[in-house]
Design an enzyme around this catalytic site. Structure first.
Site, short mmCIF file in Angstrom:
data_model
loop_
_atom_site.label_atom_id
_atom_site.label_comp_id
_atom_site.label_asym_id
_atom_site.label_seq_id
_atom_site.Cartn_x
_atom_site.Cartn_y
_atom_site.Cartn_z
N ARG A 106 57.25 -4.65 5.91
CA ARG A 106 56.57 -4.10 4.35
C ARG A 106 55.34 -3.32 5.33
O ARG A 106 54.08 -3.16 5.11
CB ARG A 106 56.07 -4.99 2.90
CG ARG A 106 55.35 -4.24 1.89
CD ARG A 106 55.75 -5.12 0.89
NE ARG A 106 54.37 -5.78 0.83
CZ ARG A 106 53.87 -6.22 0.17
NH1 ARG A 106 54.19 -5.85 -1.06
NH2 ARG A 106 52.47 -6.46 -0.39
N THR A 110 53.07 2.56 1.25
CA THR A 110 54.15 2.60 0.80
C THR A 110 54.78 1.57 -0.18
O THR A 110 55.37 1.50 -1.38
CB THR A 110 55.32 3.19 1.73
OG1 THR A 110 56.24 2.06 1.93
CG2 THR A 110 54.97 4.56 1.98
N ASP A 202 55.68 -19.86 1.90
CA ASP A 202 55.78 -18.78 3.33
C ASP A 202 57.06 -19.77 4.04
O ASP A 202 56.50 -20.28 4.30
CB ASP A 202 54.67 -18.67 4.04
CG ASP A 202 55.35 -17.61 4.51
OD1 ASP A 202 54.67 -15.87 4.57
OD2 ASP A 202 56.06 -17.51 5.64
N ASP A 205 56.82 -19.40 7.65
CA ASP A 205 55.58 -20.47 8.35
C ASP A 205 55.64 -22.01 8.23
O ASP A 205 55.24 -22.38 8.84
CB ASP A 205 54.32 -20.42 6.99
CG ASP A 205 53.30 -18.95 7.59
OD1 ASP A 205 53.66 -18.02 8.89
OD2 ASP A 205 52.56 -18.73 6.34
N1 URA Z 1 58.05 -15.28 0.47
C1 URA Z 1 57.86 -16.55 0.97
O1 URA Z 1 57.78 -17.22 1.85
N2 URA Z 1 57.45 -17.26 -0.02
C2 URA Z 1 57.11 -17.04 -1.64
O2 URA Z 1 57.16 -17.75 -1.98
C3 URA Z 1 57.50 -15.74 -1.61
C4 URA Z 1 58.60 -15.16 -0.46
#
Ligand code: URA
Length: 211
Positions: A106, A110, A202, A205
């Site tokens: 990302r 922008t 995440d 992660d």
């Molecule tokens: N990406 C992720 O890994 N977790 C989320 O909750 C949103 C996007």
């Protein structure tokens, strides 16, 4: 707005495994195994319309015409990096699938997804293309990845995600209403940081232990 092609797989095995994955106490090694198992079960739904053709085979008792997969091998495309957590489960059930990878980041100015890697099988036309990304959050990166797949010739595309947010489903409905979405859950909403709530944190992660 809901997506015309959204399938939520409410099978008890999927829901049980998903609950274990959401639990903050679940360590990476269990999270990875559960994700692989769920992706195998979601693939079952994504591949529901694969064409079959009868082939003559011989069982230990007699000859018969048995339905077997026909047509070009499907393609599975991992949206990096978290998509890799779903990849092996898809390949467990469709071992002949060809594999592609799409990497997007990302742009902080922008907020738009920018491609940094794209390696797809040469022939995408006429095949089921299964894109995998565990989290359909804003939908921006999934929609951008699907646009790349279409530019490469794909027309029969299914997105497998573990969790979807309403915002992501709406984004896909706007930009790619023809693309099927198969998910284990449509969660409540995105928080101010773009995380799916209740979600599981995440996904990258948790898969790779980089928390
Ligand atoms: N990406 C992720 O890994 N977790 C989320 O909750 C949103 C996007």
């Amino acid at each position: 707005m809901t997506h015309p092609n959204l399938t939520i797989v409410d099978h008890p095995l999927v829901q049980h495994k998903l609950a274990l994955m959401r639990d903050v106490r679940t360590p990476s090694q269990d999270f990875r195994r559960l994700l692989r198992e769920i992706s195998l079960l979601l693939t079952y739904e994504a591949a529901r319309d694969l064409p079959l053709a009868d082939q003559r085979i011989t069982t230990p008792l007699t000859d018969m015409d048995a339905p077997m997969l026909a047509g070009a091998d499907p393609v599975v495309v991992s949206i990096l990096r978290a998509g890799n957590g779903l990849l092996d489960g898809v390949l467990d059930v469709i071992p002949t699938a060809k594999v592609g990878f799409v990497g997007l980041y990302r742009d902080e100015a922008t907020l738009k997804p920018v491609q940094y890697y794209c390696k797809l099988p040469p022939e995408m036309r006429g095949r089921l293309v299964i894109a995998v990304d565990p989290m359909l959050a804003t939908g921006n990166s999934s929609a951008a990845a699907v646009s790349l797949l279409k530019e490469a010739g794909a027309s029969d595309i299914c997105l497998i995600c573990l969790l979807a947010a309403p915002e992501g489903v709406e984004c896909m409905a706007r930009e790619h209403p023809d693309v099927r979405i198969v998910t284990a859950s449509l969660d409540s909403h995105l928080n101010e940081k773009g995380y799916i709530v209740p979600g599981l944190g995440d996904a990258g992660d948790r898969i790779f232990g980089t928390v």
